[in-house]
Design a protein around this motif. Structure first.
Motif, PDB file in Angstrom:
ATOM      1  N   UNK A   1       0.817  -1.222   0.000  1.00 28.78           N
ATOM      2  CA  UNK A   1       0.000   0.000   0.000  1.00 28.78           C
ATOM      3  C   UNK A   1       0.847   1.266   0.000  1.00 28.78           C
ATOM      4  N   UNK A   2       2.024   1.162   0.593  1.00 29.93           N
ATOM      5  CA  UNK A   2       2.881   2.346   0.707  1.00 29.93           C
ATOM      6  C   UNK A   2       3.417   2.797  -0.650  1.00 29.93           C
ATOM      7  N   UNK A   3       3.271   1.933  -1.665  1.00 23.40           N
ATOM      8  CA  UNK A   3       3.697   2.346  -3.007  1.00 23.40           C
ATOM      9  C   UNK A   3       2.809   3.462  -3.544  1.00 23.40           C
ATOM     10  N   UNK A   4       1.539   3.429  -3.165  1.00 21.33           N
ATOM     11  CA  UNK A   4       0.560   4.317  -3.791  1.00 21.33           C
ATOM     12  C   UNK A   4       0.755   5.762  -3.352  1.00 21.33           C
ATOM     13  N   UNK A   5       0.367   6.665  -4.246  1.00 24.33           N
ATOM     14  CA  UNK A   5       0.433   8.082  -3.910  1.00 24.33           C
ATOM     15  C   UNK A   5      -0.681   8.404  -2.921  1.00 24.33           C
ATOM     16  N   UNK A   6      -0.410   9.224  -1.925  1.00 23.82           N
ATOM     17  CA  UNK A   6      -1.480   9.653  -1.033  1.00 23.82           C
ATOM     18  C   UNK A   6      -2.437  10.568  -1.795  1.00 23.82           C
ATOM     19  N   UNK A   7      -3.655  10.769  -1.259  1.00 26.73           N
ATOM     20  CA  UNK A   7      -4.562  11.708  -1.933  1.00 26.73           C
ATOM     21  C   UNK A   7      -3.931  13.096  -1.976  1.00 26.73           C
ATOM     22  N   UNK A   8      -4.231  13.851  -3.010  1.00 21.45           N
ATOM     23  CA  UNK A   8      -3.649  15.199  -3.070  1.00 21.45           C
ATOM     24  C   UNK A   8      -4.265  16.091  -2.005  1.00 21.45           C
ATOM     25  N   UNK A   9      -3.462  17.015  -1.541  1.00 29.36           N
ATOM     26  CA  UNK A   9      -3.830  17.863  -0.408  1.00 29.36           C
ATOM     27  C   UNK A   9      -4.915  18.869  -0.808  1.00 29.36           C
ATOM     28  N   UNK A  10      -6.003  18.890  -0.067  1.00 25.40           N
ATOM     29  CA  UNK A  10      -7.045  19.893  -0.296  1.00 25.40           C
ATOM     30  C   UNK A  10      -7.340  20.688   0.974  1.00 25.40           C
TER      31      UNK A  10
END
Lengths: 317, 637
Positions: free
Chosen positions: B431-440
């Motif tokens: 899971x750590x491979x994935x990009x986190x959601x973009x900051x809003x």
């Protein structure tokens, strides 16, 4: 592709903004430059429509007019020469929730970025595009542009430009998927605003060519049109724009034109003796690329894991 | 026909499907072999070779497959330049590169062999299984050309076996033009003692999207090929497999790259068709949408890059995949991403250059343009995967670096990695491979879009949608508020910040692993797809007592720490590369005008060490035997 959590929240209050909420800095355009008129119309649009500054992006290329985003207190992307449209397409594709405007000049759009212009029309993404057309390169100090009338004297054409001008309206109307094509002039603020507003409300690639003055390099080129109200032809239709009584008193040359009539739109676009002002063509039924390309897949870690593992299975030995 | 080479008898019957003359056949046990299947373009030799490689991998053998690709879509039939096919190095253990010369080749006509002979790709005495239909061809030119070439090959010492492939396929009422490759696969399955059921499974997988009747017809051809070989050939080989402990997958580098894009959590790839990069986007177009991703084919390379930058700016990091000429076109846009500090991953699958060059051939000619490309000072990260597996993990790493440092990360692969296949350990999804959601989230009051950290140059970027973060990014010189600024101090400060980010990344890297002893007579340095060949050559020389070691750089910009210290422990240092360098043996070349290979220039300028280089630009993966020869010469100099 994705949506932010904020899209899921109900808007619990009305967005109310003043003009100042959209104003940033003092524009460094020449006095009398048509860009000022466009900026005023667009800031008014933002206020009237209550656009949230943080959800609005102005994308531009390079040139005098491409400084536009710096004067808006929204998000902005002042990129490289000719590439405003692909940048804006990327923004819209990734973030359909954002309102995206494009400011591009006649050199930016019709010369160095012409390939992108043609294809942006085909994509028909929901972008509002203003072609700030002053028929000259301004920032680099007076070179002929593709929209300079033949014979224009400039630093690269001291004996007059050699080629007939390219007509941005005819070009746009000639490309598959054209969905909104309009023309405005900077010296009629009321119709400029109405056209900008209609372009904003059109869902698709709204292309507005705005004829604007360049007091520095071509100070008199539009004078004949400005001084003779009859040389401007206002387009109106019950399904498009109506002309106010005030405008009618000055601009008596009017034409009822159905924006669904493409053939007529092409004829009007190629008029030589008058400047048509209004909506030449509008078709609300053309698919928008960002919607066509929606995958319908909600992106979660589980979705990615599942898709990824399924692919690995195919290559397992 | 010549007599076959003496073969070591293993006293074991080949094949598991009985019948034929199994009793008389000698089975020779080998540790490895190199096999080629070549034909005119469009006759299916590539598919045959890929299937052969996949079956071998299923058996647990090590493989490395190399595509033999003509540059044209339809070169003339029976032409030297038209050779199309696949070359499979198959071994008992792990195979890291394409190896040296071919041991056995299946050819659908004699003309396609000529180029292989000319290029010295066939081992002396190599077994040639040759389609014999041309001998009786009604066109005298063809039948005479066949007979003459056949005789020349025999005279040159090759072990030529004529096989009536087309005639045998016709017995099955099959369209021989379409099915000959599966007949050939059947022959190879016999020769290499493959489990026929695995071959049937592979055909079912390969033709999985077609109707059952097509799969059945191909399986019939496969079986016919095997039966024919069993009845008519008097030799076969066995290459015992040592299956890996972990589950394996087999892909080429471009597929691995595309899988990396999926696994990295990126959501958008913008591209424009260009060989040899496009197959990565083909595959991604097929599968990306299943996980919510999009491949956008832009109107040109510049638009692809600008589109990716726009999407990156407004959400998560994106990727654009191209090759040399396309990479050149993207340069201005890459400079914009550097200036505006927008994360972006750019893949350059290098091919032969300059200009259109050799689109299907391998070269490492774009290292300098990757590091120093665009105009002005445009610092970006440059990585070079060295294996197929690396192609996968590099994308995940690149995405993370791009977002952590708001930088452009260039991944340099090449035409060899793109189309070569190799098994590697099946990745365990993380899971750590994935990009986190973009900051809003709202931006704190007073925060500035380019608030460069004094030590690292890093700044937190604001993404559209974040209340309070409104600003206009620009390719113009700008201050911490992203306001256009021509102030001398501000320009000095902003270039410093963008440069320091590379140093900050460099501080997180670890020293490269040394292949061999930590000190000795000669250190060989390489990067990219040459790793397997270099290490194979070094290993064989070390086995003979030579004091040679190698290191392989995965980061070219910034460079890993400790390289100078490693180099200092060796008497001589050289790079092996597949880009241009002047040979010091040329009459007019001396230290004043010699042009070095790219990485040698970088190492010399950074470390002030007298790094020599050797390179070739033959458009082919460099062979271990060539490297052995070069390294020996350097040792003895």
């Amino acid at each position: 592709m994705n949506c932010s959590a904020t899209d899921c929240l109900l808007q619990m209050y009305d967005e109310q903004h003043d003009l100042e909420d959209y104003q940033s800095g003092v524009p460094r355009w020449c006095t009398g430059c048509g860009d000022n008129a466009i900026l005023a119309a667009v800031q008014r649009l933002c206020r009237d429509e209550g656009l949230r500054p943080e959800k609005t992006v102005f994308v531009s290329g390079i040139g005098c007019s491409s400084r536009f985003p710096h004067y808006m207190k929204t998000y902005g992307f002042h990129g490289i020469h000719g590439r405003a449209l692909p940048v804006a397409e990327g923004v819209k594709m990734a973030r359909p929730d954002l309102t995206v405007f494009v400011n591009t000049g006649d050199g930016d759009c019709c010369s160095i970025g012409a390939a992108h212009w043609i294809h942006a029309i085909r994509y028909n993404m929901n972008l509002t595009v203003f072609l700030h057309d002053n028929q000259i390169y301004g920032l680099t100090k007076k070179q002929a542009s593709p929209t300079s009338p033949i014979g224009t004297k400039s630093n690269t054409t001291p004996r007059g430009s050699y080629l007939d001008a390219l007509n941005p309206l005819s070009v746009t109307l000639g490309v598959a998927n054209a969905s909104f094509v309009a023309q405005a002039v900077d010296w009629i603020p009321e119709s400029l605003f109405e056209i900008v507003k209609a372009a904003y409300h059109h869902k698709g690639f709204s292309f507005v060519r705005i004829l604007q003055r360049c007091p520095e390099w071509l100070p008199k080129s539009l004078d004949p049109w400005m001084q003779d109200p009859n040389s401007v032809q206002l387009l109106h239709h019950e399904n498009a724009l109506q002309i106010s009584a005030g405008l009618s008193r000055v601009y008596k040359n009017q034409l009822r034109h159905d924006p669904l009539d493409m053939n007529r739109a092409r004829e009007i676009a190629s008029s030589h003796d008058v400047i048509p002002v209004g909506i030449l063509y509008q078709n609300r039924d053309i698919p928008r690329y960002e919607e066509t390309r929606q995958t319908g897949v909600l992106r979660t870690t589980a979705t990615v894991r599942k898709g990824f593992e399924a692919e690995l299975d195919k290559y397992s030995v | 026909m010549t007599s076959k080479k003496p073969l070591k008898k293993a006293g074991k019957n080949g094949g598991s499907d009985g019948g034929g003359s199994a009793g008389k056949i000698s089975v020779t046990t080998l540790s490895e072999h190199i096999v080629e299947i070549i034909s005119d373009s469009g006759e299916g030799a590539q598919r045959c070779g890929q299937s052969f490689g996949s079956i071998a991998a299923r058996m647990g053998n090590g493989i490395w497959t190399t595509e033999i690709i003509p540059a044209e879509i339809r070169p003339p039939a029976r032409s030297v330049a038209g050779a199309s096919g696949n070359r499979i190095r198959i071994g008992s253990g792990y195979i890291t590169n394409g190896g040296d010369q071919t041991d056995l080749v299946v050819a659908f006509n004699e003309q396609v062999l000529l180029g292989r002979v000319r290029d010295r790709e066939l081992k002396p005495g190599c077994i040639i299984l040759l389609e014999s239909m041309w001998r009786k061809h009604p066109d005298l030119n063809i039948s005479l050309a066949y007979a003459e070439t056949h005789d020349r090959l025999v005279a040159a010492g090759y072990t030529v076996r004529e096989i009536p492939m087309e005639q045998e396929c016709q017995l099955l009422n099959a369209d021989p033009k379409r099915g000959k490759n599966m007949f050939a696969l059947g022959i190879l399955c016999f020769i290499y003692s493959f489990d026929l059921q695995m071959a049937r499974d592979q055909i079912a997988l390969t033709f999985g999207k077609k109707e059952q009747s097509i799969i059945d017809a191909n399986v019939k051809l496969l079986e016919a090929g095997k039966q024919w070989a069993q009845a008519n050939l008097d030799f076969s080989f066995s290459i015992p497999a040592t299956p890996a402990a972990q589950p394996q997958i087999v892909t080429n580098g471009n597929t691995a790259l595309a899988l990396g894009v999926m696994a990295s959590g990126m959501e958008l790839c913008a591209m424009y068709p260009i060989t040899p990069a496009t197959s990565a986007s083909h595959y991604l177009s097929e599968v990306f949408e299943k996980v919510g991703g999009i491949v956008h084919q832009a109107e040109d390379e510049i638009a692809a890059c600008a589109f990716a930058i726009g999407a990156s700016y407004a959400s998560k990091c994106t990727i654009t995949i191209t090759s040399g000429p396309g990479y050149s076109l993207k340069q201005e846009a890459i400079g914009l991403a550097v200036m505006a500090e927008i994360p972006l991953v750019v893949v350059n699958v290098q091919r032969g250059g300059p200009s259109t060059g050799q689109p299907t051939k391998v070269e490492q000619g774009d290292l300098m343009t990757a590091i120093f490309g665009s105009h002005g000072d445009a610092p970006k990260v440059v990585m070079a995967p060295a294996t197929i597996e690396d192609c996968f993990y590099s994308v995940i790493t690149a995405r993370k670096i791009a977002e952590a440092f708001n930088m452009v990360v260039v991944i340099l692969t090449d035409a060899s990695l793109s189309s070569s296949q190799q098994p590697f350990t099946r990745p365990q999804f993380n899971e750590a491979w994935l990009a986190p959601p973009y900051d809003q989230s709202p931006v704190p009051e007073g925060a500035r879009p380019y608030d460069w950290d004094a030590t690292t140059g890093l700044a937190r970027r604001f993404i559209p949608g974040q209340p309070g973060g409104m600003h206009t990014v620009t390719g113009l010189a700008h201050d911490r508020d992203s306001h256009v600024a021509y102030d001398p101090d501000i320009n000095q400060e902003s270039l410093r910040a963008r440069s320091l980010k590379l140093a900050a990344l460099q501080k997180t890297l670890t020293a490269p692993e040394i292949f061999g002893d930590a000190k000795g007579d000669l250190l060989v340095l390489g990067w990219g797809s040459t790793k397997g060949a270099i290490e194979e050559a070094v290993a064989s020389l070390r086995a003979e007592g030579k004091k040679v070691s190698s290191i392989h750089l995965r980061f070219l910009q910034p460079m890993q720490p400790g390289i100078k210290e490693i180099m200092k422990r060796f008497k001589k240092v050289m790079t092996i590369e597949t880009n241009w360098s002047d040979s010091p043996d040329e009459e007019i070349i001396d230290e004043n005008n010699r042009r070095y290979s790219s990485m040698a220039i970088l190492l010399r300028s950074r470390y002030l060490v007298d790094v020599d280089c050797w390179s070739e630009v033959r458009g082919q993966p460099v062979k271990p035997s060539t490297i052995r020869r070069v390294v020996l010469a350097k040792l003895n100099k």
